[in-house]
Enzyme design. Structure first.
Site, PDB file in Angstrom:
ATOM      1  N   CYS A   1       0.843  -1.204   0.000  1.00 43.02           N
ATOM      2  CA  CYS A   1       0.000   0.000   0.000  1.00 43.02           C
ATOM      3  C   CYS A   1       0.876   1.251   0.000  1.00 43.02           C
ATOM      4  O   CYS A   1       0.542   2.257   0.631  1.00 43.02           O
ATOM      5  CB  CYS A   1      -0.944   0.003   1.199  1.00 43.02           C
ATOM      6  SG  CYS A   1      -0.167  -0.272   2.789  1.00 43.02           S
ATOM      7  N   GLY A   2       1.995   1.172  -0.706  1.00 41.97           N
ATOM      8  CA  GLY A   2       2.856   2.340  -0.851  1.00 41.97           C
ATOM      9  C   GLY A   2       3.476   2.760   0.471  1.00 41.97           C
ATOM     10  O   GLY A   2       3.726   1.927   1.356  1.00 41.97           O
TER      11      GLY A   2
END
Length: 293
Positions: A90-91
């Site tokens: 998720c970055g």
């Protein structure tokens, strides 16, 4: 230059990865929409609670209210709820939260309450004081959040912690989520708190001139509303963090899919060059053999 078989295998592998990341992107997009809808559904309830607090505060003033959430005390130990994700991909969502923690000043000891496997790993690895760890599903029902609130409120009332704060990834839009530390209690200035919350929600304060009868009494009514607001606030923050998680994962998986497609194009060009070079080499060898024969 790599041979055509190796390049062909790499192209196949990257295409398979692109299919996986594309599927994860679609799943995250669907979950993000559901999480946003859940967060929006609770917004009106939160606004109603704030408006009710404002009306009650204008009626008899906070000097008549006696409640643990309104009592100013010396901060010997802060209580912070850290909201992270259970999964990665998720970055920089979780790493931004951890960077924010690393930059916090250590003047006052902090007791951590955690939601999410990534946060538990970070707090354990950094040897911070973690009082409790909780797990919340993607749906994030209120029954899952209630034990979190009860554990923090109990320690606050017992004097084991002197604040209740929430550190979570605040949802700004699909592309932007930022770490946000929210101090919830104590509410040492109820009037200022109500005004600030009304501004955050985009609502104007109104004065209700109607006569009111409080049952059983004003103290009990305000106490119940304060309890409801703290519980609802923490629940809303967790819902917002779920929307941030799915948004960040959707963006990260889209970027991964685009990069995979770009890599396939580069590998295809390299494959064509290698194949053309091999064909040219074969033609030269045939021509040379014919010439010398």
């Amino acid at each position: 230059m790599a041979n055509t078989r190796d390049i062909r295998n790499r192209i196949k592998s990257v295409k398979n990865t692109a299919q996986i990341t594309r599927a994860m992107q679609l799943v995250a997009a669907s979950k993000m929409k559901k999480a946003q809808n859940l967060a929006l559904q609770g917004r009106e309830y939160a606004i109603t609670l704030i408006r009710t607090l404002a009306q009650l505060n204008s009626r008899f003033g906070e000097e008549k209210i006696v409640h643990p959430f309104l009592q100013e005390r010396e901060q010997k130990r802060r209580g912070i709820l850290l909201v992270t994700t259970d999964r990665g991909l998720c970055g920089p969502l979780n790493s931004n939260l951890f960077r924010h923690i690393a930059m916090m000043k250590d003047e006052t000891p902090v007791r951590w309450f955690n939601v999410g496997r990534k946060g538990r790993q970070f707090l354990t690895r950094s040897k911070r004081d973690m009082a409790a760890d909780f797990t919340v599903s993607d749906v994030a029902s209120y029954s899952e959040v209630r034990p979190i609130v009860e554990a923090m409120v109990k320690q606050f009332v017992d004097g084991e912690i002197d604040t209740i704060e929430v550190l979570y990834p605040r949802f700004i839009n699909t592309l932007n989520q930022e770490p946000y530390l929210v101090p919830l209690i104590p509410l040492t200035n109820l009037s200022q708190f109500v005004s600030e919350q009304m501004q955050v929600q985009g609502e104007a304060e109104e004065v209700d001139e109607r006569e009111m009868i409080f049952e059983p009494d004003p103290q009990k009514v305000v106490s119940e509303i304060l309890d409801l607001y703290i519980r609802k606030s923490i629940y809303q923050f967790i819902l917002g963090s779920k929307a941030s998680e799915h948004s960040a994962r959707m963006v990260a998986m889209k970027a991964a899919t685009d990069n995979a497609k770009s890599l396939v194009d580069d590998l295809t060009l390299e494959y064509n060059k290698a194949r053309q070079a091999a064909i040219t080499q074969e033609i030269l060898e045939i021509s040379a053999a014919t010439f010398f024969n």
